[in-house]
Design an enzyme around this catalytic site. Structure first.
Site, PDB file in Angstrom:
ATOM      1  N   LYS A 160      37.780  40.538  40.103  1.00 41.08           N
ATOM      2  CA  LYS A 160      37.390  41.957  40.168  1.00 41.08           C
ATOM      3  C   LYS A 160      35.944  42.183  40.620  1.00 41.08           C
ATOM      4  O   LYS A 160      35.275  43.102  40.151  1.00 41.08           O
ATOM      5  CB  LYS A 160      37.595  42.632  38.801  1.00 41.08           C
ATOM      6  CG  LYS A 160      39.018  42.523  38.285  1.00 41.08           C
ATOM      7  CD  LYS A 160      39.156  43.216  36.946  1.00 41.08           C
ATOM      8  CE  LYS A 160      40.335  42.647  36.178  1.00 41.08           C
ATOM      9  NZ  LYS A 160      40.489  43.171  34.855  1.00 41.08           N
ATOM     10  N   ASP A 196      43.066  42.443  28.059  1.00 39.49           N
ATOM     11  CA  ASP A 196      43.582  43.818  27.988  1.00 39.49           C
ATOM     12  C   ASP A 196      45.101  43.877  27.806  1.00 39.49           C
ATOM     13  O   ASP A 196      45.623  44.819  27.209  1.00 39.49           O
ATOM     14  CB  ASP A 196      43.151  44.661  29.198  1.00 39.49           C
ATOM     15  CG  ASP A 196      43.453  44.007  30.538  1.00 39.49           C
ATOM     16  OD1 ASP A 196      43.929  42.857  30.558  1.00 39.49           O
ATOM     17  OD2 ASP A 196      43.194  44.634  31.580  1.00 39.49           O
TER      18      ASP A 196
END
Length: 455
Positions: A160, A196
């Site tokens: 990311k 997550d």
């Protein structure tokens, strides 16, 4: 009329490569399970693409968790700090604040990153008058981690757009503890580090005790699921005896599925181009076919190809259209939200791109391209989820889902339900549940369950 019909037919013909057949989905499911088993096995884990990291989370919430907990959610270009007060099964208070991570810190040193986070934590505690209290914290860290325990996680690699030095191969919990200690002004006990997906599963399991899978379809894509401890060679804890827990959550890191070529039989020139221009060529290949970070660009590449072939916009594009990254994933959702036969959103998007000359036929074709790209993403995700549900073989499974693509795309949920139903064993019932803030509330719940177990 002939030209219009011709462009319509040709675009549909050439978009066929973006449509997965049922036979291809079955083959993907087979390959996913093979790869998951390789990740779980001690012998093949090192070279497996789908790492199946053990999270050491073995207890789901039972609704009796109480108290004040901090959560820290780091997984993208900003991070959140949350203060969560659990009162009883459906009653909680949540305060949160989002902090930016400047590009210079994303690409700077690990020390800078964790000092920045510790400073924001301390400021948040001051703002919410808990500066003097000693609070447990759940740390959501949404990057590939090798977990060696509930509070020890070694960063496998950055994704990311992050590239902080001195963090890969290190225990990120320790780096955060060190940064908090350097300040010396706040008392925080880090009770758990999680991904997550784990948080998503936990946050849904708090309300729905059938939840066994956590799925993210947002900027990235990943899934975790509940596995039997006996199938986890790398589980470093007791596997048998009285009071031994039978299950543990596995963070698959399935974004890397296909890195060994397992998806080459369904990848297109658009996928290859996206990969070549990414910051991690050859890595996270499934994620690049699914997630919000790439979906808009996939659509743009197809639109550009058909424009240059004279099949769209009379062969006349625009500077913005031809610029990489300028067709945002939210455009795909907006265009597909138009009612059939209307192109209100589509025209707005095309005008933003400098394509005011688009005809209704162009709009219909652009929408078709977007549908092909988003449906393929939904079907790839569905193949993986159906494979996991079949592997667990429980009579009833809830899948907790979070992420901007699942949340905002108008048809993603329905596409998934339909496709999973088609490929799940007939005796298994399942449902998809939108997670309410998995990476925040889920992190606090993991910390709360850890505290409950410790007591």
């Amino acid at each position: 009329m002939g030209v219009i019909k011709d462009s319509f037919t040709k675009i549909r013909e050439q978009c066929k490569e973006l449509i997965l057949t049922d036979k291809q989905i079955e083959e993907i499911m087979r390959r996913v399970i093979k790869e998951i088993n390789r990740g779980l096995s001690k012998e093949t884990h090192a070279e497996a693409d789908v790492k199946c990291f053990i999270t050491y989370v073995q207890d789901l919430p039972n609704g009796k968790e109480k108290g004040k907990f901090l959560a820290l959610d780091l997984g993208g270009t900003n991070f959140r700090v949350l203060l969560i007060h659990l009162k009883d099964e459906n009653d909680f208070e949540m305060l949160s604040k989002i902090y930016a991570i400047p590009q210079s810190i994303m690409l700077g040193s690990g020390t800078q990153l964790f000092d920045h986070i510790a400073e924001c934590l301390a400021n948040f505690m001051k703002e919410h008058s808990v500066y003097e209290e000693r609070l447990p914290l759940g740390f959501t860290f949404s990057f590939p981690l090798t977990q060696l325990g509930l509070t020890k996680g070694i960063l496998a690699r950055w994704t990311k757009g992050f590239n902080c030095s001195g963090v890969v191969g290190e225990d990120v919990v320790q780096l955060l503890k060190d940064a908090i200690a350097r300040r010396g002004d706040v008392q925080i006990d880090i009770c758990a580090i999680l991904n997550d997906t784990t948080g998503t599963l936990m946050s849904c399991a708090w309300k729905n005790h059938n939840c066994r899978i956590g799925l993210i379809v947002g900027t990235g894509s990943n899934a975790c699921y509940v596995e039997r401890v006996e199938n986890c060679d790398l589980f470093d804890g007791p596997k048998s005896g009285p009071n031994i827990k039978q299950h543990v959550m596995i963070n698959t890191e399935w974004g890397a599925f296909g890195d060994d070529g397992a998806l080459d039989f369904v990848r297109t020139e658009y996928d290859r181009e996206i990969d070549q221009h990414s910051i991690n060529p050859g890595r996270q290949l499934q994620e690049k076919m699914i997630s919000g970070m790439y979906m808009g660009e996939l659509a743009r590449l197809a639109i550009v190809r058909f424009t240059k072939a004279g099949l769209l916009f009379g062969g006349v594009g625009s500077d913005i259209l031809f610029k990489r990254g300028q067709f945002f994933t939210k455009y795909v959702s907006e265009i597909e939200s138009d009612k059939p036969g209307t192109y209100y959103n589509c025209r707005e998007v095309l005008e933003e791109l400098g394509l005011e000359h688009a005809t209704d036929e162009d709009c219909a074709n652009v929408r078709y391209i977007c549908e092909c790209v988003s449906s393929r993403a939904a079907h790839l995700v569905s193949a993986g989820i159906a494979a996991l549900i079949n592997k667990m073989d429980e009579p009833s499974v809830t899948v907790g889902v979070d992420g901007s693509v699942y949340r905002f795309h108008p048809k993603f949920h329905d596409l998934m339900v339909q496709k999973i139903r088609q490929f799940v064993k007939p005796h298994i019932s399942f449902d998809l549940m939108l997670s309410e803030d998995g990476s925040g509330r889920g992190a606090a719940l993991v910390a709360a369950v850890a505290c409950r177990e410790a007591q």
